[in-house]
Scaffold this motif. Structure first.
Motif, PDB file in Angstrom:
ATOM      1  N   TYR A   1       0.531 -14.961 -13.388  1.00 16.52           N
ATOM      2  CA  TYR A   1      -0.589 -14.247 -13.998  1.00 16.52           C
ATOM      3  C   TYR A   1      -1.455 -15.205 -14.798  1.00 16.52           C
ATOM      4  O   TYR A   1      -0.947 -16.008 -15.585  1.00 16.52           O
ATOM      5  CB  TYR A   1      -0.030 -13.160 -14.922  1.00 16.52           C
TER       6      TYR A   1
ATOM      7  N   TRP B   1       2.067  -5.099 -11.637  1.00 19.47           N
ATOM      8  CA  TRP B   1       1.673  -3.882 -12.362  1.00 19.47           C
ATOM      9  C   TRP B   1       1.778  -4.101 -13.870  1.00 19.47           C
ATOM     10  O   TRP B   1       0.844  -3.784 -14.613  1.00 19.47           O
ATOM     11  CB  TRP B   1       2.564  -2.720 -11.908  1.00 19.47           C
TER      12      TRP B   1
ATOM     13  N   GLN C   1      -0.978  -6.426 -15.138  1.00 21.94           N
ATOM     14  CA  GLN C   1      -2.291  -5.787 -15.187  1.00 21.94           C
ATOM     15  C   GLN C   1      -2.390  -4.731 -16.285  1.00 21.94           C
ATOM     16  O   GLN C   1      -3.419  -4.578 -16.924  1.00 21.94           O
ATOM     17  CB  GLN C   1      -2.626  -5.155 -13.828  1.00 21.94           C
ATOM     18  N   GLN C   2      -1.316  -4.007 -16.499  1.00 26.88           N
ATOM     19  CA  GLN C   2      -1.350  -2.921 -17.488  1.00 26.88           C
ATOM     20  C   GLN C   2      -1.132  -3.414 -18.911  1.00 26.88           C
ATOM     21  O   GLN C   2      -1.701  -2.869 -19.845  1.00 26.88           O
ATOM     22  CB  GLN C   2      -0.262  -1.879 -17.183  1.00 26.88           C
TER      23      GLN C   2
ATOM     24  N   PRO D   1      -0.030   1.828  -9.510  1.00 22.38           N
ATOM     25  CA  PRO D   1      -1.481   1.687  -9.662  1.00 22.38           C
ATOM     26  C   PRO D   1      -1.870   0.233  -9.934  1.00 22.38           C
ATOM     27  O   PRO D   1      -2.015  -0.186 -11.074  1.00 22.38           O
ATOM     28  CB  PRO D   1      -1.793   2.587 -10.867  1.00 22.38           C
ATOM     29  N   ILE D   2      -2.014  -0.526  -8.853  1.00 19.80           N
ATOM     30  CA  ILE D   2      -2.346  -1.943  -8.970  1.00 19.80           C
ATOM     31  C   ILE D   2      -3.761  -2.172  -8.432  1.00 19.80           C
ATOM     32  O   ILE D   2      -4.135  -1.601  -7.412  1.00 19.80           O
ATOM     33  CB  ILE D   2      -1.330  -2.796  -8.167  1.00 19.80           C
ATOM     34  N   ASP D   3      -4.530  -2.988  -9.151  1.00 15.29           N
ATOM     35  CA  ASP D   3      -5.849  -3.371  -8.652  1.00 15.29           C
ATOM     36  C   ASP D   3      -5.666  -4.553  -7.701  1.00 15.29           C
ATOM     37  O   ASP D   3      -5.569  -5.703  -8.126  1.00 15.29           O
ATOM     38  CB  ASP D   3      -6.748  -3.754  -9.834  1.00 15.29           C
ATOM     39  N   TYR D   4      -5.620  -4.257  -6.400  1.00 16.85           N
ATOM     40  CA  TYR D   4      -5.329  -5.303  -5.421  1.00 16.85           C
ATOM     41  C   TYR D   4      -6.471  -6.296  -5.238  1.00 16.85           C
ATOM     42  O   TYR D   4      -6.281  -7.356  -4.656  1.00 16.85           O
ATOM     43  CB  TYR D   4      -4.913  -4.691  -4.082  1.00 16.85           C
ATOM     44  N   SER D   5      -7.660  -5.956  -5.768  1.00 18.66           N
ATOM     45  CA  SER D   5      -8.758  -6.917  -5.656  1.00 18.66           C
ATOM     46  C   SER D   5      -8.481  -8.142  -6.530  1.00 18.66           C
ATOM     47  O   SER D   5      -9.082  -9.195  -6.348  1.00 18.66           O
ATOM     48  CB  SER D   5     -10.084  -6.267  -6.058  1.00 18.66           C
ATOM     49  N   MET D   6      -7.569  -8.002  -7.490  1.00 19.52           N
ATOM     50  CA  MET D   6      -7.226  -9.107  -8.383  1.00 19.52           C
ATOM     51  C   MET D   6      -5.894  -9.758  -8.015  1.00 19.52           C
ATOM     52  O   MET D   6      -5.340 -10.532  -8.783  1.00 19.52           O
ATOM     53  CB  MET D   6      -7.161  -8.609  -9.832  1.00 19.52           C
TER      54      MET D   6
ATOM     55  N   LYS E   1       0.823  -1.223   0.000  1.00 17.40           N
ATOM     56  CA  LYS E   1       0.000   0.000   0.000  1.00 17.40           C
ATOM     57  C   LYS E   1       0.853   1.268   0.000  1.00 17.40           C
ATOM     58  O   LYS E   1       0.395   2.335  -0.395  1.00 17.40           O
ATOM     59  CB  LYS E   1      -0.934   0.003   1.214  1.00 17.40           C
TER      60      LYS E   1
END
Ligand code: ZN
Ligand code: ZN
Length: 184
Positions: free
Chosen positions: A48, A84, A87-88, A25-30, A20
């Motif tokens: 992944y 990151w 996800q990106q 900018p990471i979507d931590y819900s995933m 944290k």
């Protein structure tokens, strides 16, 4: 092993709290976290699933024990950069984009390959996988400048695992040895 499980949970909680504070900018819900007791050769791993978008960060317990939190937090940041990128961009490697981001968040640029040895020899060429372990201060450890990588002939770097200090020359060894002192 109840105490072990508790400690694993604590490591994951600590890693999550640390995450944290890292500006990515990471979507931590995933993102899900695991601790591996079996992994020996990597300090951490980021997996992944391209179909579901799920990211799994796997932390190596033995590496945490050997490194201590301070150094291990660098492993966590390294895996976060992978998360990151996945996800990106849907892929991740140790290319320029990775290196740039890793520097921004003060993470090591290469996947740290964990070892039980006290000292590791590795290649300075980023893409070269060659490495070896040493337990004693042999000549290649005290004067790595005289040797070359067994795979690609690039220069070698020696790392003292417990302190994380590394050097590429005899003078570098002397300096590191003094700083490491009692921990040697
Ligand atoms: Zn990596
Ligand atoms: Zn090499």
């Amino acid at each position: 092993m109840e105490s072990g499980a508790t400690t694993h949970t604590q490591l994951v909680e600590r890693a999550k709290r640390h995450a944290k504070t890292v500006a990515l900018p990471i979507d931590y819900s995933m993102v899900s976290w695991e601790v591996s007791e079996r992994a020996r050769r990597r300090a951490g791993q980021c997996l992944y699933n391209a179909r579901t978008g799920a990211v799994t960060i796997r932390l190596t317990w033995a590496a945490f024990e050997a490194y201590g939190w301070e150094q291990f937090s660098g492993v966590v940041r390294h895996e976060l950069v992978h998360a990151w990128e996945f996800q990106q961009f849907g892929e991740s490697n140790h290319g320029r984009r990775f290196t740039k981001k890793a520097r921004e968040v003060d993470a090591p640029c290469s996947c740290e390959r964990f070892t039980d040895g006290r000292l590791t020899l590795s290649c300075t060429e980023e893409r070269c996988e060659w490495r070896a372990e040493r337990h004693r201060a042999s000549t290649v450890v005290t004067n790595p400048g005289r040797y070359r990588c067994g795979a690609c002939q690039s220069r070698l770097v020696v790392t003292h695992v417990a302190s994380g200090k590394s050097w590429q020359s005899e003078a570098g060894y002397e300096r590191a040895r003094k700083r490491i002192d009692d921990e040697w």
